[in-house]
Design a protein around this motif. Structure first.
Motif, PDB file in Angstrom:
ATOM      1  N   TYR A 159       0.834  -1.199   0.000  1.00  0.00           N
ATOM      2  CA  TYR A 159       0.000   0.000   0.000  1.00  0.00           C
ATOM      3  C   TYR A 159       0.874   1.256   0.000  1.00  0.00           C
ATOM      4  O   TYR A 159       0.561   2.244  -0.661  1.00  0.00           O
ATOM      5  CB  TYR A 159      -0.921   0.011   1.220  1.00  0.00           C
ATOM      6  CG  TYR A 159      -1.886   1.169   1.219  1.00  0.00           C
ATOM      7  CD1 TYR A 159      -3.131   1.051   0.618  1.00  0.00           C
ATOM      8  CD2 TYR A 159      -1.544   2.393   1.805  1.00  0.00           C
ATOM      9  CE1 TYR A 159      -4.013   2.117   0.597  1.00  0.00           C
ATOM     10  CE2 TYR A 159      -2.413   3.466   1.779  1.00  0.00           C
ATOM     11  CZ  TYR A 159      -3.646   3.322   1.174  1.00  0.00           C
ATOM     12  OH  TYR A 159      -4.515   4.390   1.136  1.00  0.00           O
ATOM     13  N   PHE A 160       1.969   1.190   0.738  1.00  0.00           N
ATOM     14  CA  PHE A 160       2.843   2.364   0.843  1.00  0.00           C
ATOM     15  C   PHE A 160       4.001   2.350  -0.150  1.00  0.00           C
ATOM     16  O   PHE A 160       4.455   3.408  -0.581  1.00  0.00           O
ATOM     17  CB  PHE A 160       3.389   2.475   2.270  1.00  0.00           C
ATOM     18  CG  PHE A 160       2.343   2.807   3.280  1.00  0.00           C
ATOM     19  CD1 PHE A 160       1.945   4.117   3.494  1.00  0.00           C
ATOM     20  CD2 PHE A 160       1.726   1.804   4.018  1.00  0.00           C
ATOM     21  CE1 PHE A 160       0.959   4.433   4.425  1.00  0.00           C
ATOM     22  CE2 PHE A 160       0.747   2.106   4.948  1.00  0.00           C
ATOM     23  CZ  PHE A 160       0.355   3.424   5.147  1.00  0.00           C
ATOM     24  N   LEU A 161       4.494   1.179  -0.521  1.00  0.00           N
ATOM     25  CA  LEU A 161       5.714   1.088  -1.321  1.00  0.00           C
ATOM     26  C   LEU A 161       5.488   0.575  -2.738  1.00  0.00           C
ATOM     27  O   LEU A 161       6.427   0.591  -3.545  1.00  0.00           O
ATOM     28  CB  LEU A 161       6.735   0.184  -0.621  1.00  0.00           C
ATOM     29  CG  LEU A 161       7.196   0.625   0.765  1.00  0.00           C
ATOM     30  CD1 LEU A 161       8.169  -0.391   1.345  1.00  0.00           C
ATOM     31  CD2 LEU A 161       7.840   2.008   0.717  1.00  0.00           C
ATOM     32  N   VAL A 216       7.393  -1.249   6.602  1.00  0.00           N
ATOM     33  CA  VAL A 216       7.675  -0.147   5.668  1.00  0.00           C
ATOM     34  C   VAL A 216       8.920   0.533   6.225  1.00  0.00           C
ATOM     35  O   VAL A 216       8.831   1.413   7.076  1.00  0.00           O
ATOM     36  CB  VAL A 216       6.495   0.839   5.578  1.00  0.00           C
ATOM     37  CG1 VAL A 216       6.814   1.982   4.611  1.00  0.00           C
ATOM     38  CG2 VAL A 216       5.221   0.112   5.135  1.00  0.00           C
ATOM     39  N   PHE A 219       9.204   4.300   6.948  1.00  0.00           N
ATOM     40  CA  PHE A 219       7.927   4.908   7.332  1.00  0.00           C
ATOM     41  C   PHE A 219       8.096   6.091   8.275  1.00  0.00           C
ATOM     42  O   PHE A 219       8.877   6.056   9.227  1.00  0.00           O
ATOM     43  CB  PHE A 219       7.020   3.878   8.014  1.00  0.00           C
ATOM     44  CG  PHE A 219       5.716   4.477   8.470  1.00  0.00           C
ATOM     45  CD1 PHE A 219       4.702   4.689   7.557  1.00  0.00           C
ATOM     46  CD2 PHE A 219       5.532   4.854   9.790  1.00  0.00           C
ATOM     47  CE1 PHE A 219       3.501   5.262   7.952  1.00  0.00           C
ATOM     48  CE2 PHE A 219       4.335   5.421  10.201  1.00  0.00           C
ATOM     49  CZ  PHE A 219       3.322   5.624   9.285  1.00  0.00           C
ATOM     50  N   THR A 221       5.058   9.404   9.493  1.00  0.00           N
ATOM     51  CA  THR A 221       3.759   9.984   9.167  1.00  0.00           C
ATOM     52  C   THR A 221       3.918  11.155   8.214  1.00  0.00           C
ATOM     53  O   THR A 221       3.065  11.381   7.349  1.00  0.00           O
ATOM     54  CB  THR A 221       3.030  10.430  10.442  1.00  0.00           C
ATOM     55  OG1 THR A 221       3.874  11.304  11.203  1.00  0.00           O
ATOM     56  CG2 THR A 221       2.653   9.230  11.293  1.00  0.00           C
ATOM     57  N   LYS A 223       6.237  11.558   5.833  1.00  0.00           N
ATOM     58  CA  LYS A 223       6.536  11.102   4.476  1.00  0.00           C
ATOM     59  C   LYS A 223       5.314  10.521   3.777  1.00  0.00           C
ATOM     60  O   LYS A 223       5.128  10.699   2.563  1.00  0.00           O
ATOM     61  CB  LYS A 223       7.653  10.061   4.516  1.00  0.00           C
ATOM     62  CG  LYS A 223       8.045   9.548   3.137  1.00  0.00           C
ATOM     63  CD  LYS A 223       9.326   8.739   3.176  1.00  0.00           C
ATOM     64  CE  LYS A 223       9.748   8.343   1.758  1.00  0.00           C
ATOM     65  NZ  LYS A 223      11.059   7.670   1.734  1.00  0.00           N
ATOM     66  N   TYR A 224       4.477   9.822   4.535  1.00  0.00           N
ATOM     67  CA  TYR A 224       3.351   9.106   3.929  1.00  0.00           C
ATOM     68  C   TYR A 224       2.003   9.705   4.309  1.00  0.00           C
ATOM     69  O   TYR A 224       0.989   9.011   4.303  1.00  0.00           O
ATOM     70  CB  TYR A 224       3.413   7.631   4.319  1.00  0.00           C
ATOM     71  CG  TYR A 224       4.552   6.905   3.646  1.00  0.00           C
ATOM     72  CD1 TYR A 224       4.485   6.555   2.303  1.00  0.00           C
ATOM     73  CD2 TYR A 224       5.710   6.584   4.351  1.00  0.00           C
ATOM     74  CE1 TYR A 224       5.522   5.894   1.671  1.00  0.00           C
ATOM     75  CE2 TYR A 224       6.763   5.925   3.738  1.00  0.00           C
ATOM     76  CZ  TYR A 224       6.657   5.580   2.393  1.00  0.00           C
ATOM     77  OH  TYR A 224       7.699   4.934   1.779  1.00  0.00           O
ATOM     78  N   ASP A 226      -0.098  11.679   2.789  1.00  0.00           N
ATOM     79  CA  ASP A 226      -1.154  11.593   1.782  1.00  0.00           C
ATOM     80  C   ASP A 226      -1.722  10.180   1.690  1.00  0.00           C
ATOM     81  O   ASP A 226      -2.944   9.988   1.602  1.00  0.00           O
ATOM     82  CB  ASP A 226      -0.614  12.029   0.417  1.00  0.00           C
ATOM     83  CG  ASP A 226      -0.365  13.528   0.329  1.00  0.00           C
ATOM     84  OD1 ASP A 226      -0.881  14.251   1.201  1.00  0.00           O
ATOM     85  OD2 ASP A 226       0.349  13.965  -0.590  1.00  0.00           O
ATOM     86  N   ARG A 227      -0.847   9.178   1.718  1.00  0.00           N
ATOM     87  CA  ARG A 227      -1.322   7.794   1.668  1.00  0.00           C
ATOM     88  C   ARG A 227      -2.136   7.457   2.913  1.00  0.00           C
ATOM     89  O   ARG A 227      -3.119   6.716   2.849  1.00  0.00           O
ATOM     90  CB  ARG A 227      -0.133   6.827   1.544  1.00  0.00           C
ATOM     91  CG  ARG A 227       0.595   6.887   0.217  1.00  0.00           C
ATOM     92  CD  ARG A 227      -0.325   6.540  -0.953  1.00  0.00           C
ATOM     93  NE  ARG A 227      -0.634   5.120  -1.034  1.00  0.00           N
ATOM     94  CZ  ARG A 227      -1.703   4.635  -1.664  1.00  0.00           C
ATOM     95  NH1 ARG A 227      -2.592   5.446  -2.217  1.00  0.00           N
ATOM     96  NH2 ARG A 227      -1.910   3.330  -1.720  1.00  0.00           N
ATOM     97  N   LEU A 228      -1.709   7.986   4.066  1.00  0.00           N
ATOM     98  CA  LEU A 228      -2.448   7.747   5.299  1.00  0.00           C
ATOM     99  C   LEU A 228      -3.837   8.373   5.236  1.00  0.00           C
ATOM    100  O   LEU A 228      -4.822   7.774   5.690  1.00  0.00           O
ATOM    101  CB  LEU A 228      -1.666   8.286   6.492  1.00  0.00           C
ATOM    102  CG  LEU A 228      -0.398   7.503   6.850  1.00  0.00           C
ATOM    103  CD1 LEU A 228       0.472   8.302   7.828  1.00  0.00           C
ATOM    104  CD2 LEU A 228      -0.743   6.142   7.457  1.00  0.00           C
TER     105      LEU A 228
END
Length: 255
Positions: A159-161, A216, A219, A221, A223-224, A226-228
């Motif tokens: 989902y993240f990578l 991840v 990881f 918060t 950096k990610y 938007d995905r969160l």
């Protein structure tokens, strides 16, 4: 508490601030679930400890699993841990029970003599130093452990990578069986399981990714974020985020 009623920012801030020391996941109670393997590792660990004369628990974390396994440890009982916050937690928990916790910065090398233990154990080791395990086991001694298998939490990783086709390939039971045999260990029991994981709010996801940081590896918060946000909206719309873990129980005897 209904965490779905809380804002995204509130859930993120809370999960980003809470301590992730040790290997206790009780913070996730009511917020995430993970199916347990059918064999009951902690109970089986207790049985083996009660029958051992000397034992070593490798990568003990905060000592929670070892502490809950039995009240009757072998006369010589040690544990290793490399992460300083866990070293302190494990020492406080296990030292009163007569377990020596050895702080070692590199658990690929075990600071014990050849043949020092008739039982070596580990639950979810980050790496498995097969050669060292074999070296510190006495002839006829046993390595008994529950390992994280391949593709664990792959849905979260991807989902993240993005696509991650080789996720945990080195953790496949066939690979580990071959590695064990190569250092003189005979695998006498091997059981596998694929288990359901559910994350009910975005704070649970953040906490898990901070604690199980290799899911991840980069990881944060920030950096990610938007995905969160996208995942948070998905959970609120569709229900829990679903992932799977794999586990295998392995028992190997030194020939």
């Amino acid at each position: 508490m209904d965490h779905s009623a809380r804002t995204f920012d509130d859930l993120i801030a809370e999960a980003d601030a809470v301590s992730v020391d040790g290997w206790d996941f009780s913070w996730l109670d009511g917020r995430a679930t993970e199916e347990r393997p059918p064999w009951g590792y902690q109970r089986l660990l207790g049985e083996r400890l009660r029958g051992a004369r000397s034992a070593l628990d490798v990568q003990t974390g905060g000592g929670e699993v070892l502490a809950g396994a039995t009240d009757a440890y072998p006369a010589a009982m040690a544990a290793t841990e490399s992460w300083p916050p866990n070293q302190a937690k494990a020492t406080a928990l296990l030292h009163p029970r007569g377990v020596v916790v050895v702080a070692t910065p590199d658990e690929r090398t075990l600071p014990f003599a050849d043949g020092a233990f008739d039982l070596v154990t580990s639950r979810h080791p980050a790496t498995t130093p097969w050669g060292e395990i074999s070296r510190v086991l006495s002839p006829g001694g046993t390595y008994f452990a529950q390992h994280v298998g391949p593709a664990t939490s792959l849905e979260l990783t991807e989902y993240f990578l993005g696509p991650w086709p080789a996720s945990g390939a080195d953790r496949h039971p066939d690979v580990e069986t071959a590695e064990a045999r190569a250092v003189g260990l005979e695998v006498v029991d091997l059981r596998t399981a694929r288990l359901r994981m559910e994350f009910h709010d975005i704070g649970a996801v953040v906490y898990f990714l901070r604690k199980v940081f290799w899911t991840v590896p980069d990881f944060s918060t920030e950096k990610y974020l938007d995905r969160l946000r996208t995942m948070d909206a998905q959970i609120r719309r569709d229900g829990p985020f679903l992932a799977h873990s794999t586990r295998h129980l392995i028992e190997a005897r030194k020939v």
